[in-house]
Scaffold this motif. Structure first.
Motif, PDB file in Angstrom:
ATOM      1  N   HIS A 117       1.358   1.882 -43.631  1.00  0.00           N
ATOM      2  CA  HIS A 117       1.015   0.642 -42.925  1.00  0.00           C
ATOM      3  C   HIS A 117       0.694   0.900 -41.460  1.00  0.00           C
ATOM      4  CE1 HIS A 117       0.755  -3.600 -42.092  1.00  0.00           C
ATOM      5  NE2 HIS A 117       1.611  -3.447 -41.103  1.00  0.00           N
ATOM      6  N   LYS A 118       1.507   1.715 -40.809  1.00  0.00           N
ATOM      7  CA  LYS A 118       1.278   2.022 -39.393  1.00  0.00           C
ATOM      8  C   LYS A 118      -0.097   2.678 -39.203  1.00  0.00           C
ATOM      9  CE  LYS A 118       2.854   5.563 -37.141  1.00  0.00           C
ATOM     10  NZ  LYS A 118       3.524   6.678 -36.627  1.00  0.00           N
ATOM     11  N   ASP A 119      -0.431   3.637 -40.061  1.00  0.00           N
ATOM     12  CA  ASP A 119      -1.721   4.323 -39.961  1.00  0.00           C
ATOM     13  C   ASP A 119      -2.874   3.384 -40.303  1.00  0.00           C
ATOM     14  OD1 ASP A 119      -0.338   6.579 -39.217  1.00  0.00           O
ATOM     15  OD2 ASP A 119      -0.489   7.546 -41.182  1.00  0.00           O
ATOM     16  N   PHE A 120      -2.674   2.534 -41.317  1.00  0.00           N
ATOM     17  CA  PHE A 120      -3.692   1.537 -41.670  1.00  0.00           C
ATOM     18  C   PHE A 120      -4.010   0.673 -40.443  1.00  0.00           C
ATOM     19  CE2 PHE A 120      -4.447  -2.929 -42.755  1.00  0.00           C
ATOM     20  CZ  PHE A 120      -5.654  -2.824 -43.447  1.00  0.00           C
ATOM     21  N   MET A 121      -2.977   0.160 -39.797  1.00  0.00           N
ATOM     22  CA  MET A 121      -3.173  -0.702 -38.629  1.00  0.00           C
ATOM     23  C   MET A 121      -3.858   0.061 -37.489  1.00  0.00           C
ATOM     24  SD  MET A 121      -2.208  -3.612 -39.664  1.00  0.00           S
ATOM     25  CE  MET A 121      -2.192  -4.570 -38.166  1.00  0.00           C
ATOM     26  N   ALA A 122      -3.462   1.292 -37.265  1.00  0.00           N
ATOM     27  CA  ALA A 122      -4.026   2.087 -36.166  1.00  0.00           C
ATOM     28  C   ALA A 122      -5.490   2.457 -36.424  1.00  0.00           C
ATOM     29  CB  ALA A 122      -3.198   3.354 -35.958  1.00  0.00           C
ATOM     30  N   ASN A 123      -5.867   2.654 -37.668  1.00  0.00           N
ATOM     31  CA  ASN A 123      -7.205   3.135 -38.004  1.00  0.00           C
ATOM     32  C   ASN A 123      -8.163   2.047 -38.487  1.00  0.00           C
ATOM     33  OD1 ASN A 123      -6.475   5.821 -37.454  1.00  0.00           O
ATOM     34  ND2 ASN A 123      -5.630   6.065 -39.498  1.00  0.00           N
ATOM     35  N   HIS A 124      -7.659   0.863 -38.741  1.00  0.00           N
ATOM     36  CA  HIS A 124      -8.449  -0.167 -39.412  1.00  0.00           C
ATOM     37  C   HIS A 124      -9.732  -0.549 -38.671  1.00  0.00           C
ATOM     38  CE1 HIS A 124      -9.451  -4.206 -40.995  1.00  0.00           C
ATOM     39  NE2 HIS A 124      -9.215  -3.581 -42.127  1.00  0.00           N
ATOM     40  N   LYS A 125      -9.647  -0.853 -37.409  1.00  0.00           N
ATOM     41  CA  LYS A 125     -10.823  -1.293 -36.659  1.00  0.00           C
ATOM     42  C   LYS A 125     -11.910  -0.214 -36.658  1.00  0.00           C
ATOM     43  CE  LYS A 125     -12.379  -3.261 -32.321  1.00  0.00           C
ATOM     44  NZ  LYS A 125     -12.026  -3.735 -30.986  1.00  0.00           N
TER      45      LYS A 125
END
Length: 181
Positions: A153-161
């Motif tokens: 989840h943390k990586d998803f949020m950091a990389n999403h944009k």
């Protein structure tokens, strides 16, 4: 028609259909009943089971619905849990696994690679299943935002944009956006 999940994963050239297996199945079925598209292209993010790296673009026409409990022989299903579209647009053999849960156990989830299942996306299995029911060719194009580990989840949020930007650029370069809009 280009479709996407919605909520924080939207595009101005794609129709949002809902997050997860249930919302996407209901809303896509409704769309097909009222205005059946000639072709469906689902776009979105995905987690990697280890064979794909962050920001890789993966095209697929195959979807699975396999829960991690299956890998430990803790569950079974009488359902057809691997589906494939008949389209010719996509040649990649990576199977996209779908569940309403995001995998965080990397040691377990990477075992799915042995079955040709390389990434996970919450909606794609239901998209393929609805498309098959309505006899609509379907494909998916995904950008990897995270690995299926404890930091998913943390990586998803950091990389999403950045990932959404890379996916849009890929679709523009392949002239996919133009051909569907």
């Amino acid at each position: 028609m280009i479709v996407c999940a919605g909520r924080n994963e939207t595009f101005n050239f794609a129709q949002p259909i809902g997050v997860g297996l249930i919302e996407s199945a209901i809303n896509l079925t409704r769309q097909c009943l009222f205005d059946k598209p000639e072709f469906l292209l689902f776009i979105g993010s995905a987690g990697s089971y280890g064979n794909h790296n962050i920001f890789d673009i993966v095209e697929s026409k195959r979807a699975a619905n396999i829960e991690l409990s299956f890998l430990n022989d803790d569950s079974y299903t009488p359902l057809d849990n691997v589906l494939e579209s008949e389209n010719k647009m996509v040649k990649n053999d990576t199977i996209v696994n779908s569940s309403n849960y995001i995998s965080k156990n990397f040691e377990l989830s990477k075992q799915l690679n042995q079955y040709g299942i390389g990434i996970e996306n919450m909606e794609f299995f239901s998209i393929v299943q609805v498309a098959r029911e309505f006899e609509i060719p379907v494909a998916g194009i995904f950008v990897i935002t995270n690995f299926t580990n404890e930091n998913a989840h943390k990586d998803f949020m950091a990389n999403h944009k950045e990932a959404m930007g890379k996916l849009t650029k890929y679709l523009e370069e392949k002239k996919i956006i133009k051909s569907f809009t």
